[in-house]
Design an enzyme around this catalytic site. Structure first.
Site, PDB file in Angstrom:
ATOM      1  N   HIS A  61      -9.671   0.882   5.194  1.00 53.06           N
ATOM      2  CA  HIS A  61      -8.396   1.161   5.859  1.00 53.06           C
ATOM      3  C   HIS A  61      -8.618   2.173   6.982  1.00 53.06           C
ATOM      4  CE1 HIS A  61      -4.254   2.428   6.520  1.00 53.06           C
ATOM      5  NE2 HIS A  61      -3.872   1.334   5.887  1.00 53.06           N
ATOM      6  N   GLY A  94       2.603   2.364  10.683  1.00 53.95           N
ATOM      7  CA  GLY A  94       3.548   3.463  10.503  1.00 53.95           C
ATOM      8  C   GLY A  94       4.257   3.910  11.760  1.00 53.95           C
ATOM      9  N   GLU A 119      -5.095  -4.949  10.593  1.00 53.91           N
ATOM     10  CA  GLU A 119      -4.073  -3.948  10.866  1.00 53.91           C
ATOM     11  C   GLU A 119      -4.372  -3.258  12.191  1.00 53.91           C
ATOM     12  OE1 GLU A 119      -2.093  -2.198   7.035  1.00 53.91           O
ATOM     13  OE2 GLU A 119      -4.095  -1.405   7.243  1.00 53.91           O
ATOM     14  N   SER A 165       3.528  -2.137  10.170  1.00 54.12           N
ATOM     15  CA  SER A 165       4.991  -2.136  10.273  1.00 54.12           C
ATOM     16  C   SER A 165       5.593  -3.505   9.939  1.00 54.12           C
ATOM     17  CB  SER A 165       5.437  -1.674  11.665  1.00 54.12           C
ATOM     18  OG  SER A 165       5.004  -0.343  11.914  1.00 54.12           O
ATOM     19  N   GLU A 180      -7.009   4.638   7.978  1.00 52.45           N
ATOM     20  CA  GLU A 180      -6.804   6.045   7.609  1.00 52.45           C
ATOM     21  C   GLU A 180      -8.039   6.609   6.924  1.00 52.45           C
ATOM     22  OE1 GLU A 180      -2.025   5.274   7.195  1.00 52.45           O
ATOM     23  OE2 GLU A 180      -3.230   5.548   5.394  1.00 52.45           O
ATOM     24  N   ASN A 217       0.862  -1.184   0.000  1.00 51.66           N
ATOM     25  CA  ASN A 217       0.000   0.000   0.000  1.00 51.66           C
ATOM     26  C   ASN A 217       0.900   1.237   0.000  1.00 51.66           C
ATOM     27  OD1 ASN A 217      -1.945   1.960   0.324  1.00 51.66           O
ATOM     28  ND2 ASN A 217      -2.456   1.411   2.433  1.00 51.66           N
ATOM     29  N   LYS A 240       0.087   4.265  -0.326  1.00 60.58           N
ATOM     30  CA  LYS A 240      -0.554   5.445   0.275  1.00 60.58           C
ATOM     31  C   LYS A 240      -0.322   6.672  -0.626  1.00 60.58           C
ATOM     32  CE  LYS A 240      -0.329   3.256   4.769  1.00 60.58           C
ATOM     33  NZ  LYS A 240      -0.198   3.415   6.219  1.00 60.58           N
TER      34      LYS A 240
END
Length: 263
Positions: free
Chosen positions: A106, A184, A178, A222, A108, A13, A15
């Site tokens: 996701h 991240g 996730e 990560s 985010e 991904n 992003k």
């Protein structure tokens, strides 16, 4: 529980990265690694999710690769078809552009852009109706985990979409777990914690659909070459949704290689 019959997925991904010149170089470097040391398609599905304006360029650049590399959309519209929806890209438009895979849910998108249950549900329904394969993201926050709510939150996120998934459509869904606190941050759930959650997700899926035992469940948060082999050795972890490490060709290749060699 799932055994080794599930072909793992490793999806990068990207992003909101990178610039076009860097993307082109990244792809060429990754292709060279695959050329030098092939990863068989039957051993691991591989995909990358670039920014929307790069989808077709990336897809084109991978056409001469010695194996299939899937191009994955990072998101789609909750609106179906075509129409007066400025800035939106529908499932049907992705399908028309030969983009067959899409990320939905996701964290985010949920946290920053307001993708609530109704929006996520609409996106899932549209994607499935258009014939796309979904990588559906679930995960808990650190606060929820510390409050002992992690399993409840994750299983609820899966239950959120059951009303719009027909029995024959579940095989078009890949789950990506996730933990939000590991995205991240450099932190990773221990293999034991990740496997425990994946096993719980598998158990929940098996209660929902006959496909549950055969669905791939990916880990994200990560993931890097240093922990990929250990994660790949977990029986219910069937691949990885890779963030930052997918922006480095060698790192991404090593993660794919880890799952291809272990499963």
């Amino acid at each position: 529980m799932s055994g080794s019959t599930i072909t793992p997925w490793v999806v990068g991904n990207w992003k909101m990265n990178p610039m076009q010149s860097n993307a082109k170089q990244l792809i060429e470097e990754f292709k060279q690694l695959l050329q030098q040391h092939p990863i068989l398609e039957g051993a691991c599905h591989i995909g990358v999710a670039p920014i929307s304006v790069a989808l077709q360029n990336v897809q084109q650049q991978f056409l001469d690769t010695n194996r299939v590399i899937y191009t994955v959309a990072q998101d789609l519209s909750r609106m179906a078809g075509t129409g007066a929806y400025t800035g939106e890209v529908s499932a049907e438009l992705l399908k028309d552009s030969h983009i067959e895979h899409v990320l939905i849910g996701h964290s985010e998108r949920r946290e920053i852009f307001g993708d609530n249950v109704e929006i996520v549900r609409a996106k899932v329904e549209n994607a499935l109706n258009a014939g796309l394969t979904i990588i559906y993201c679930v995960g808990e926050s650190l606060e929820q985990r510390e409050a002992g709510q992690a399993e409840q939150v994750v299983l609820q996120q899966i239950c959120d979409i059951t009303s719009v998934v027909k029995p024959e459509q579940w095989h078009h869904i890949v789950i990506a777990y996730e933990p939000i606190w590991a995205i991240g941050t450099g932190k990773t759930a221990s293999p034991e914690d990740a496997q425990a959650m994946h096993a719980k997700i598998r158990e929940g899926l098996c209660q929902i659909t006959a496909e549950g035992e055969h669905m791939a469940i990916l880990y994200g948060g990560s993931v890097k070459p240093e922990n990929a082999v250990e994660l790949a050795n977990c029986p219910d972890i069937n691949g990885a949704l890779v963030g930052g490490a997918s922006l480095n060709a060698e790192s991404f290749y090593k993660i794919a290689q880890a799952f291809a060699n272990t499963k």
